[in-house]
Design an enzyme around this catalytic site. Sequence first.
Site, mmCIF file in Angstrom:
data_model
loop_
_atom_site.group_PDB
_atom_site.id
_atom_site.type_symbol
_atom_site.label_atom_id
_atom_site.label_comp_id
_atom_site.label_asym_id
_atom_site.label_seq_id
_atom_site.Cartn_x
_atom_site.Cartn_y
_atom_site.Cartn_z
ATOM 1 N N ASP A 38 0.864 -1.189 0.000
ATOM 2 C CA ASP A 38 0.000 0.000 0.000
ATOM 3 C C ASP A 38 0.897 1.235 0.000
ATOM 4 O OD1 ASP A 38 -2.209 1.928 0.578
ATOM 5 O OD2 ASP A 38 -3.323 0.148 1.121
ATOM 6 N N ASP A 64 3.561 1.977 -4.538
ATOM 7 C CA ASP A 64 2.705 2.892 -5.301
ATOM 8 C C ASP A 64 2.559 2.274 -6.692
ATOM 9 O OD1 ASP A 64 1.635 4.812 -6.949
ATOM 10 O OD2 ASP A 64 2.967 6.430 -6.292
ATOM 11 N N ASN A 87 -5.880 -4.501 -6.489
ATOM 12 C CA ASN A 87 -7.007 -3.928 -5.740
ATOM 13 C C ASN A 87 -6.928 -2.411 -5.608
ATOM 14 O OD1 ASN A 87 -9.170 -3.915 -3.476
ATOM 15 N ND2 ASN A 87 -7.327 -3.076 -2.479
ATOM 16 N N TYR A 153 -13.803 7.462 -13.313
ATOM 17 C CA TYR A 153 -13.794 6.173 -12.613
ATOM 18 C C TYR A 153 -14.470 5.104 -13.469
ATOM 19 C CZ TYR A 153 -14.527 2.863 -8.730
ATOM 20 O OH TYR A 153 -14.536 1.749 -7.916
ATOM 21 N N LYS A 157 -12.675 1.644 -14.841
ATOM 22 C CA LYS A 157 -13.128 0.300 -14.444
ATOM 23 C C LYS A 157 -13.592 -0.504 -15.664
ATOM 24 C CE LYS A 157 -12.069 0.608 -10.147
ATOM 25 N NZ LYS A 157 -10.992 -0.227 -9.593
ATOM 26 N N ILE A 186 -19.562 -0.998 -1.470
ATOM 27 C CA ILE A 186 -19.072 -1.670 -0.272
ATOM 28 C C ILE A 186 -18.679 -0.574 0.713
ATOM 29 C CG2 ILE A 186 -17.337 -3.278 0.634
ATOM 30 C CD1 ILE A 186 -19.171 -4.528 -1.542
ATOM 31 N N THR A 188 -16.545 1.104 2.724
ATOM 32 C CA THR A 188 -15.098 1.170 3.017
ATOM 33 C C THR A 188 -14.719 2.648 3.164
ATOM 34 O OG1 THR A 188 -14.471 1.467 0.704
ATOM 35 C CG2 THR A 188 -14.677 -0.825 1.478
HETATM 36 P P1 NAP Z 1 -10.028 2.168 -0.094
HETATM 37 O O1 NAP Z 1 -10.777 1.934 1.165
HETATM 38 O O2 NAP Z 1 -9.752 3.578 -0.489
HETATM 39 O O3 NAP Z 1 -8.673 1.346 -0.070
HETATM 40 C C1 NAP Z 1 -7.821 1.416 -1.196
HETATM 41 C C2 NAP Z 1 -6.387 1.448 -0.749
HETATM 42 O O4 NAP Z 1 -5.556 1.668 -1.923
HETATM 43 C C3 NAP Z 1 -6.090 2.604 0.216
HETATM 44 O O5 NAP Z 1 -5.256 2.177 1.245
HETATM 45 C C4 NAP Z 1 -5.401 3.604 -0.699
HETATM 46 O O6 NAP Z 1 -4.537 4.507 -0.030
HETATM 47 C C5 NAP Z 1 -4.627 2.683 -1.597
HETATM 48 N N1 NAP Z 1 -4.075 3.363 -2.759
HETATM 49 C C6 NAP Z 1 -4.501 4.519 -3.351
HETATM 50 N N2 NAP Z 1 -3.673 4.841 -4.350
HETATM 51 C C7 NAP Z 1 -2.711 3.893 -4.392
HETATM 52 C C8 NAP Z 1 -1.570 3.686 -5.192
HETATM 53 N N3 NAP Z 1 -1.215 4.552 -6.164
HETATM 54 N N4 NAP Z 1 -0.801 2.599 -4.973
HETATM 55 C C9 NAP Z 1 -1.134 1.733 -3.997
HETATM 56 N N5 NAP Z 1 -2.178 1.869 -3.182
HETATM 57 C C10 NAP Z 1 -2.975 2.949 -3.387
HETATM 58 O O7 NAP Z 1 -10.807 1.483 -1.342
HETATM 59 P P2 NAP Z 1 -11.824 0.237 -1.372
HETATM 60 O O8 NAP Z 1 -13.196 0.764 -1.278
HETATM 61 O O9 NAP Z 1 -11.356 -0.823 -0.464
HETATM 62 O O10 NAP Z 1 -11.629 -0.215 -2.893
HETATM 63 C C11 NAP Z 1 -10.703 -1.216 -3.288
HETATM 64 C C12 NAP Z 1 -10.908 -1.488 -4.770
HETATM 65 O O11 NAP Z 1 -12.242 -1.922 -5.021
HETATM 66 C C13 NAP Z 1 -10.693 -0.253 -5.661
HETATM 67 O O12 NAP Z 1 -10.091 -0.637 -6.866
HETATM 68 C C14 NAP Z 1 -12.103 0.227 -5.897
HETATM 69 O O13 NAP Z 1 -12.215 0.988 -7.081
HETATM 70 C C15 NAP Z 1 -12.835 -1.081 -6.006
HETATM 71 N N6 NAP Z 1 -14.260 -0.967 -5.721
HETATM 72 C C16 NAP Z 1 -14.701 -0.473 -4.525
HETATM 73 C C17 NAP Z 1 -16.055 -0.361 -4.310
HETATM 74 C C18 NAP Z 1 -16.607 0.181 -3.035
HETATM 75 O O14 NAP Z 1 -17.827 0.436 -2.982
HETATM 76 N N7 NAP Z 1 -15.820 0.352 -1.975
HETATM 77 C C19 NAP Z 1 -16.966 -0.744 -5.302
HETATM 78 C C20 NAP Z 1 -16.484 -1.244 -6.491
HETATM 79 C C21 NAP Z 1 -15.126 -1.353 -6.700
HETATM 80 P P3 NAP Z 1 -5.097 5.998 0.333
HETATM 81 O O15 NAP Z 1 -5.945 5.771 1.538
HETATM 82 O O16 NAP Z 1 -3.894 6.794 0.596
HETATM 83 O O17 NAP Z 1 -5.878 6.450 -0.875
#
Ligand code: NAP
Length: 253
Positions: A38, A64, A87, A153, A157, A186, A188
């Site tokens: 991360d 990163d 992810n 976004y 995707k 989700i 999060t």
């Molecule tokens: P999250 O809570 O924001 O967690 C994502 C993690 O990735 C965070 O720790 C973030 O750090 C980190 N990150 C950001 N930029 C990065 C980079 N350049 N390199 C490495 N890590 C990085 O997101 P999440 O909701 O768990 O989502 C995870 C995945 O599922 C994403 O691809 C998202 O698009 C997808 N998704 C999520 C949902 C939803 O509803 N949550 C729905 C559909 C798809 P920072 O905190 O510093 O940003």
Amino acid sequence: MTDRLKNKTALVTGGARGIGRAICKLFAEQGAYVIVTDIIDDEGKDLVEEIRQNNGKAEYQHLDTGDEKNVAEVITPADSIAVLVNNAGITGPDKPTHEIDAEEWDNLMRVNVKGVFLCTKYALPHMIKNKSGSIINLSSIYGLVGAPDLPAYHASKGAVRLMSKTDALLYAKQGIRVNSVHPGYIWTPLVEDLAKASEEGVDAFRENLDSKHPVGHVGKPEDIAYGALYLASDEAVFVTGSELVIDGGYTAQ
Ligand code: NAP
């Protein structure tokens, strides 16, 4: 059963929080050696500590995903990564298309598309050598259907969905499976941040999201982790190029 990923090394990007965190914990519970990566290092290190305290095996690496030098340092030819979970992702600008500036667009694509490409590129040589591997790409319901928000976004995707299918075809004969996962909303930190930035406030935002899912509520990170576990395991040996939709019925409507 607690050994569905026994003897497998899994690298998870953006693994310190949200969906990635749930995937890291579940994979470790199922016997994988988990490389948590991360850009939020303290949370990532804390997670590794938690996994180890529960008798799991894990290490933390700062990664990163949009930085090729960093990717090349972390995913080295000496690794034997069996499972890569792409992810890490960000939501980017929540504005209509005509108000997004090019820099905002590029920043989003750097993480959500280039990041998936780079980590895949560097993990593939090990997988080709081992004639096996599972790559799991986090797309979204927003990679399947439109909604009147988050245009960049959506584009990113949609790209991840087809990158997964093309790589599935390119590497099928080499024993490497590539699949995309399409979560509904989700709860999060990523979604909480959207809720906090909304005009209606967090509670109303969440109620509105809940109502968009036929099951009546948004999902939990674990709901997605179980899908990723299946795709990572040998139970899914015949599954490649597929899109696993885990969305409480959102896209069935
Ligand atoms: P999250 O809570 O924001 O967690 C994502 C993690 O990735 C965070 O720790 C973030 O750090 C980190 N990150 C950001 N930029 C990065 C980079 N350049 N390199 C490495 N890590 C990085 O997101 P999440 O909701 O768990 O989502 C995870 C995945 O599922 C994403 O691809 C998202 O698009 C997808 N998704 C999520 C949902 C939803 O509803 N949550 C729905 C559909 C798809 P920072 O905190 O510093 O940003």
